[in-house]
Design an enzyme around this catalytic site. Structure first.
Site, PDB file in Angstrom:
ATOM      1  N   THR A 121       0.735  -1.213   0.066  1.00  0.00           N
ATOM      2  CA  THR A 121      -0.121   0.107   0.016  1.00  0.00           C
ATOM      3  C   THR A 121       0.875   1.059  -0.021  1.00  0.00           C
ATOM      4  OG1 THR A 121      -0.162  -0.255   2.481  1.00  0.00           O
ATOM      5  CG2 THR A 121      -1.976  -0.891   1.063  1.00  0.00           C
ATOM      6  N   ILE A 166       0.748 -10.095  -5.256  1.00  0.00           N
ATOM      7  CA  ILE A 166       1.167 -10.665  -6.676  1.00  0.00           C
ATOM      8  C   ILE A 166       1.889  -9.530  -7.752  1.00  0.00           C
ATOM      9  CG2 ILE A 166      -0.880 -12.410  -6.536  1.00  0.00           C
ATOM     10  CD1 ILE A 166      -2.409 -10.111  -8.553  1.00  0.00           C
ATOM     11  N   HIS A 172       0.157 -16.423  -3.727  1.00  0.00           N
ATOM     12  CA  HIS A 172      -0.867 -16.186  -4.677  1.00  0.00           C
ATOM     13  C   HIS A 172      -0.478 -16.021  -6.110  1.00  0.00           C
ATOM     14  CE1 HIS A 172      -3.295 -14.705  -1.000  1.00  0.00           C
ATOM     15  NE2 HIS A 172      -3.324 -16.275  -1.284  1.00  0.00           N
ATOM     16  N   CYS A 186      -0.664 -20.356 -21.189  1.00  0.00           N
ATOM     17  CA  CYS A 186      -1.941 -20.803 -22.073  1.00  0.00           C
ATOM     18  C   CYS A 186      -2.434 -22.091 -21.402  1.00  0.00           C
ATOM     19  CB  CYS A 186      -1.442 -21.138 -23.411  1.00  0.00           C
ATOM     20  SG  CYS A 186      -2.407 -22.220 -24.404  1.00  0.00           S
ATOM     21  N   CYS A 225      -1.420 -22.163 -30.149  1.00  0.00           N
ATOM     22  CA  CYS A 225      -2.674 -23.034 -30.233  1.00  0.00           C
ATOM     23  C   CYS A 225      -4.160 -22.179 -30.300  1.00  0.00           C
ATOM     24  CB  CYS A 225      -2.566 -23.789 -29.126  1.00  0.00           C
ATOM     25  SG  CYS A 225      -2.895 -23.384 -27.446  1.00  0.00           S
ATOM     26  N   ASN A 261       1.454  -4.294  11.591  1.00  0.00           N
ATOM     27  CA  ASN A 261       0.244  -4.007  10.851  1.00  0.00           C
ATOM     28  C   ASN A 261      -0.454  -2.801  11.508  1.00  0.00           C
ATOM     29  OD1 ASN A 261      -1.562  -5.210   8.939  1.00  0.00           O
ATOM     30  ND2 ASN A 261      -3.015  -5.580  10.236  1.00  0.00           N
TER      31      ASN A 261
END
Length: 240
Positions: free
Chosen positions: A26, A105, A121, A129, A153, A214
């Site tokens: 953040t 991520i 994650h 693919c 493909c 936190n």
């Protein structure tokens, strides 16, 4: 005083593990999910709830809308590593930090220079693919039209991120458990530890040097030897 204690703990240990959540990013202007300014709040006016839009079912049944949301809300190419990312990279460089376990991520730990990063994650930088498993980088996704298609493909490309209804990668889980179980110091930052199964991984820590950073309280505060309700970049930046 507590920052001095943390600095002493870090200086005396060469087996530190960091476990981080959305709050780590953040400070790089990447929104979290559940705070008042988080993604779940700011996306309430959409046709579907954001939790549903980040589900495997939505990806399969509303693929074009999934990618519209994913590209607009989950990818932050202009974000830069903050003080927390840089401090952790420095601790790894000093051979004090053994691993970073992240629920994010965004790849910011790697961009800060960290090498041993376990991504629970997944990552926006990896895409594959759904038929032939050919790898595609982030640029391919961003430069694709509505739905990215494999040029080999012709099938849909899926981001290598864990969506709702999907299980975590067991190899990553097993490595995470091993690092946490063997850690001398476990620093947890930027997570409320309320989302499972990731939050339950903390139970594997056997040591007595649990540090929590936190902005809000967590269910593990009473078990911590140190607890900071401050910006994580400020706290970690002060010990380098």
């Amino acid at each position: 005083m507590d920052k001095n204690k943390l600095k002493t703990i870090v200086e005396k240990s060469n087996n530190i593990v960091f476990f981080g959540g959305a709050g780590v990013s953040t400070e790089s202007n990447i929104p979290d999910f559940r705070s008042s300014s988080g993604l779940y709040t700011t996306s309430k006016n959409r046709k579907y709830p954001p939790e549903y839009m980040l589900s495997h079912t939505f990806f399969k049944n509303h693929t074009e809308e999934f990618f519209e949301f994913y590209k607009g809300e989950m990818i932050h190419i202009n974000a830069k590593p903050n003080k927390a990312h840089m401090a952790l990279a420095e601790l790894e460089k000093r051979e004090k930090l053994k691993a970073i376990i992240t629920q994010n991520i965004d790849g910011l730990h790697q961009r800060a220079g960290s090498k041993n990063v376990l991504e629970l994650h997944g990552s926006v930088y990896r895409n594959y693919c759904t038929k032939c498993n050919k790898f595609f980088d982030l640029d391919y996704i961003l430069n694709s039209s509505a739905v990215p298609i494999c040029h080999k493909c012709g099938e849909i490309i899926k981001p290598d991120v864990v969506l709702y209804e999907e299980g975590l990668d067991m190899d990553t889980i097993n490595k995470t458990i091993e690092y946490i179980s063997n850690a001398d110091v476990l620093i947890i930052g930027g997570t409320s530890l309320s989302v499972y199964p990731a939050a339950g991984l903390v139970e594997y820590y056997r040591g007595d040097k649990l540090v929590l950073i936190n902005k809000s309280e967590t269910q593990y505060d009473s078990k911590a030897c140190l607890s900071f309700q401050q910006n994580i970049g400020e706290v970690l930046g002060s010990i380098i």
